[in-house]
Design a protein around this motif. Structure first.
Motif, short mmCIF file in Angstrom:
data_model
loop_
_atom_site.label_atom_id
_atom_site.label_comp_id
_atom_site.label_asym_id
_atom_site.label_seq_id
_atom_site.Cartn_x
_atom_site.Cartn_y
_atom_site.Cartn_z
N UNK A 147 0.80 -1.22 0.00
CA UNK A 147 0.00 0.00 0.00
C UNK A 147 0.83 1.27 0.00
N UNK A 148 2.12 1.15 -0.28
CA UNK A 148 2.95 2.34 -0.38
C UNK A 148 3.88 2.21 -1.58
N UNK A 149 4.51 3.33 -1.93
CA UNK A 149 5.38 3.34 -3.09
C UNK A 149 6.62 2.48 -2.86
N UNK A 150 7.24 2.07 -3.96
CA UNK A 150 8.50 1.36 -3.89
C UNK A 150 9.55 2.23 -3.21
N UNK A 151 10.55 1.60 -2.60
CA UNK A 151 11.57 2.32 -1.85
C UNK A 151 12.26 3.39 -2.68
N UNK A 152 12.60 3.05 -3.91
CA UNK A 152 13.30 4.00 -4.78
C UNK A 152 12.47 5.26 -4.98
N UNK A 153 11.18 5.11 -5.27
CA UNK A 153 10.31 6.27 -5.47
C UNK A 153 10.19 7.10 -4.20
N UNK A 154 10.10 6.44 -3.05
CA UNK A 154 10.04 7.17 -1.78
C UNK A 154 11.32 7.95 -1.54
N UNK A 155 12.43 7.36 -1.91
CA UNK A 155 13.73 7.96 -1.62
C UNK A 155 14.00 9.21 -2.45
N UNK A 156 13.50 9.25 -3.68
CA UNK A 156 13.83 10.39 -4.55
C UNK A 156 12.86 11.56 -4.38
N UNK A 157 11.81 11.39 -3.60
CA UNK A 157 10.90 12.49 -3.37
C UNK A 157 11.58 13.56 -2.52
N UNK A 158 11.25 14.79 -2.77
CA UNK A 158 11.76 15.85 -1.92
C UNK A 158 12.87 16.69 -2.53
N UNK A 159 12.94 16.75 -3.85
CA UNK A 159 13.88 17.68 -4.50
C UNK A 159 15.33 17.39 -4.17
N UNK A 160 16.03 18.42 -3.68
CA UNK A 160 17.46 18.30 -3.42
C UNK A 160 17.75 17.26 -2.34
N UNK A 161 16.82 17.13 -1.36
CA UNK A 161 17.01 16.12 -0.33
C UNK A 161 17.02 14.73 -0.92
N UNK A 162 16.13 14.48 -1.88
CA UNK A 162 16.08 13.18 -2.52
C UNK A 162 17.37 12.85 -3.25
N UNK A 163 18.00 13.86 -3.83
CA UNK A 163 19.25 13.64 -4.55
C UNK A 163 20.34 13.13 -3.62
N UNK A 164 20.45 13.76 -2.45
CA UNK A 164 21.51 13.37 -1.52
C UNK A 164 21.22 12.01 -0.92
N UNK A 165 19.98 11.76 -0.49
CA UNK A 165 19.71 10.49 0.19
C UNK A 165 19.84 9.31 -0.76
#
Length: 258
Positions: A41-59
């Motif tokens: 019921x939630x997005x795949x880990x990769x999609x969750x990780x890249x959300x959030x603009x610049x923060x997603x890039x670093x994480x």
């Protein structure tokens, strides 16, 4: 410090840690990392990780580097780089890079992708957890019974040749998605819409990332007709990855605008 200088330092750091980890061939990521399981019921880990603009890039880059560096049980970095060291490795602005690293290591820990254990006199020890983000222990993808040893393999040259620094966050994400969706096929392939949705990336992300990957010669997008000659003809995209391109230095194709 100029960006070219930051990039040169970062590439040197990436080559050093890859050599220290004795990585050769592909770094494996399980399908659970890139695509949502049936009934999830939630997005795949990769999609969750890249959300959030610049923060997603670093994480995302932090997580990919940690996975590349942690090669054997218990899959941890006992003496990881300092926040400033991570910032150098990711070519981040020296003025704010260490803060961005600390913030995103904390995000990865809070979301159960890693465990941070305080260490006297140095940065916290980092232990990889399941890429599904469920807090379970990390298991090598080739040893995971639920996926029957299937994994998304990324050549170590993705790090040592600086692709992880060169590509946009969305391009990195789609590269992993296409690697999973296309497997090892060496012919253009259509990816059904229902399957695209399971990866959790927006249509806008697909559009931008396709342009980036094509510009660097990593992806060829074709068109093929859908249906028989007696049906309404609809055109759909096909995709073909040039995975060997990662073994070369990143360079935009001539006539491709950044």
């Amino acid at each position: 410090m100029e960006m070219d200088e930051l990039r040169a330092i970062a590439e040197g750091e990436l080559s050093r840690v890859a050599g220290k980890s004795q990585r050769t061939g592909n770094v494996p990521f399980p399908p659970d990392f890139v695509i949502a399981k049936e009934g999830q019921d939630r997005k795949a880990s990769l999609a969750r990780m890249v959300q959030g603009g610049r923060g997603g890039a670093v994480r995302l880059r932090l997580y990919l580097c940690i996975t590349m560096m942690a090669t054997s049980k218990p899959f941890n970095l006992r003496k990881p780089p300092t926040p400033r060291g991570w910032a150098r490795m990711l070519a981040l602005d020296p003025q704010s890079g260490d803060r961005r690293v600390q913030r995103n290591l904390k995000w990865l820990a809070q979301n159960d992708f890693i465990k941070l254990e305080p260490r006297w006199g140095g940065p916290a020890e980092i232990t990889l957890l399941s890429p599904a983000g469920d807090g379970r222990a990390y298991v090598r993808p080739i040893e995971e019974p639920s996926t029957r040893g299937r994994y998304v393999g990324v050549p170590v040259e993705f790090w040592t040749n600086g692709w992880i620094l060169e590509l946009s966050t969305t391009a990195v994400a789609l590269l992993l998605v296409l690697r999973d969706a296309l497997g090892g096929r060496n012919a253009p392939e259509y990816i059904p819409t229902y399957k695209q949705r399971k990866y959790g990336l927006s249509s806008d992300t697909w559009t931008k990332a396709i342009k980036d990957l094509s510009g660097y010669g990593l992806l060829t997008v074709g068109r093929e007709s859908q249906g028989s000659t007696y049906d309404y003809q609809r055109m759909r995209n096909t995709y073909l990855l040039d995975w060997d391109r990662l073994k070369e230095r990143p360079q935009l194709l001539e006539g491709t605008a950044e």
